[in-house]
Enzyme design. Structure first.
Site, PDB file in Angstrom:
ATOM      1  N   GLU A  40       0.849  -1.183   0.000  1.00 51.72           N
ATOM      2  CA  GLU A  40       0.000   0.000   0.000  1.00 51.72           C
ATOM      3  C   GLU A  40       0.891   1.242   0.000  1.00 51.72           C
ATOM      4  O   GLU A  40       1.957   1.258   0.613  1.00 51.72           O
ATOM      5  CB  GLU A  40      -0.860  -0.027   1.269  1.00 51.72           C
ATOM      6  CG  GLU A  40      -1.774   1.157   1.485  1.00 51.72           C
ATOM      7  CD  GLU A  40      -2.487   1.104   2.838  1.00 51.72           C
ATOM      8  OE1 GLU A  40      -3.550   1.725   2.953  1.00 51.72           O
ATOM      9  OE2 GLU A  40      -1.974   0.435   3.764  1.00 51.72           O
ATOM     10  N   LYS A 112      -9.659   1.487  -1.769  1.00 52.25           N
ATOM     11  CA  LYS A 112      -9.810   0.953  -0.415  1.00 52.25           C
ATOM     12  C   LYS A 112     -11.162   1.349   0.182  1.00 52.25           C
ATOM     13  O   LYS A 112     -11.517   2.527   0.247  1.00 52.25           O
ATOM     14  CB  LYS A 112      -8.666   1.477   0.455  1.00 52.25           C
ATOM     15  CG  LYS A 112      -8.606   0.898   1.860  1.00 52.25           C
ATOM     16  CD  LYS A 112      -7.384   1.480   2.568  1.00 52.25           C
ATOM     17  CE  LYS A 112      -7.214   0.938   3.974  1.00 52.25           C
ATOM     18  NZ  LYS A 112      -6.023   1.543   4.630  1.00 52.25           N
ATOM     19  N   CYS A 149      -4.888  -3.434   3.364  1.00 56.85           N
ATOM     20  CA  CYS A 149      -4.566  -3.160   4.765  1.00 56.85           C
ATOM     21  C   CYS A 149      -5.763  -3.346   5.713  1.00 56.85           C
ATOM     22  O   CYS A 149      -6.125  -4.475   6.029  1.00 56.85           O
ATOM     23  CB  CYS A 149      -3.975  -1.762   4.872  1.00 56.85           C
ATOM     24  SG  CYS A 149      -2.994  -1.479   6.369  1.00 56.85           S
TER      25      CYS A 149
END
Length: 261
Positions: A40, A112, A149
């Site tokens: 990321e 995300k 994440c």
């Protein structure tokens, strides 16, 4: 399919990050990787919590993705990498993963969905959440799903990817260091693999702020390869027949029953 997860400490220097990415992708390709997963925020690190990410954000047809396209084409590997993507709000870009195939074409992207508003941090102050929709692609005869994440803490994301056909999930991350955080990261990677009977590859940032500990986990939760907090590349062989075999012996997906509150 041979997959490599790259672990490094990105900075707020675009050129330095690009140089590290170029070197690590070349090394992974030389080791036989078909898919290379970068962390990321590989393009540009988050930096201080009060800094503005809007000025460094790029479109997915911008220079960062163009450089990845050239790398993918040069080394004939698929690439997954994290970047900040421009949005309709100049001061709040998206936290985006891009996927390039071995010919350098953009296959898909994923914004995300779950922003890291946790452990005293507020990612949503600086970034926009993406739509709650899954994103998958094919590579090496396997279907690969994307998570970023903090998404790892939401098992419904992995389950939605499985329902979309995923046999592998890749998790580019900048998992923040802290008490028990390394243990959470490792436990959740293994849990997502076990409960969904698929491979999980976590490619994490490391350094002062992030925990590292990149790893590849098989469908029974066995860690096939892992790093500590050093920069490097972790590589493992993924086999569709292994996924099929585990799902025959442990048919938990087939045995699911819809449970309502």
């Amino acid at each position: 399919m041979r997959v490599s997860a790259v672990q490094f400490a990105a900075s707020t220097d675009l050129d330095a990050n690009a140089a590290t990415i170029t070197r690590r992708v070349a090394g992974a390709a030389a080791a036989g990787a078909e898919l290379v997963v970068l962390p990321e925020a590989s393009m540009y690190d988050f930096g201080p919590p009060d800094s503005d990410l809007g000025p460094v954000a790029q479109a997915v047809d911008g220079p960062f993705v163009a450089s990845l396209s050239e790398l993918a084409r040069t080394h004939q590997v698929g690439l997954v990498a994290g970047m900040f993507e421009t949005s309709h709000e100049p001061d709040r870009p998206f936290n985006t993963l891009v996927v390039l195939d071995a010919g350098g074409d953009l296959l898909t992207s994923y914004r995300k969905a779950h922003l890291y508003d946790s452990f005293g941090y507020r990612e949503s102050d600086r970034l926009l959440a993406g739509a709650t929709a899954v994103s998958s692609f094919s590579c090496g005869g396997l279907t690969v799903g994307l998570m970023t994440c903090y998404d790892l803490r939401f098992p419904e994301v992995a389950r939605a990817l499985v329902d979309d056909g995923a046999e592998v999930i890749v998790v580019p991350s900048a998992w923040v260091r802290g008490p028990l955080k390394e243990d959470h990261w490792a436990t959740l990677l293994r849990a997502r693999a076990i409960e969904n009977t698929l491979y999980v590859a976590g490619a994490a940032q490391t350094g002062k702020h992030y925990c590292g500990c990149s790893m590849v986990v098989d469908p029974m939760g066995v860690v096939l390869a892992a790093l500590g907090d050093e920069e490097g590349v972790v590589t493992a062989e993924l086999d569709a027949s292994r996924v099929a075999s585990v799902r025959r012996h442990n048919p938990s997906l087939a045995n699911r029953r819809l449970v309502r509150p």
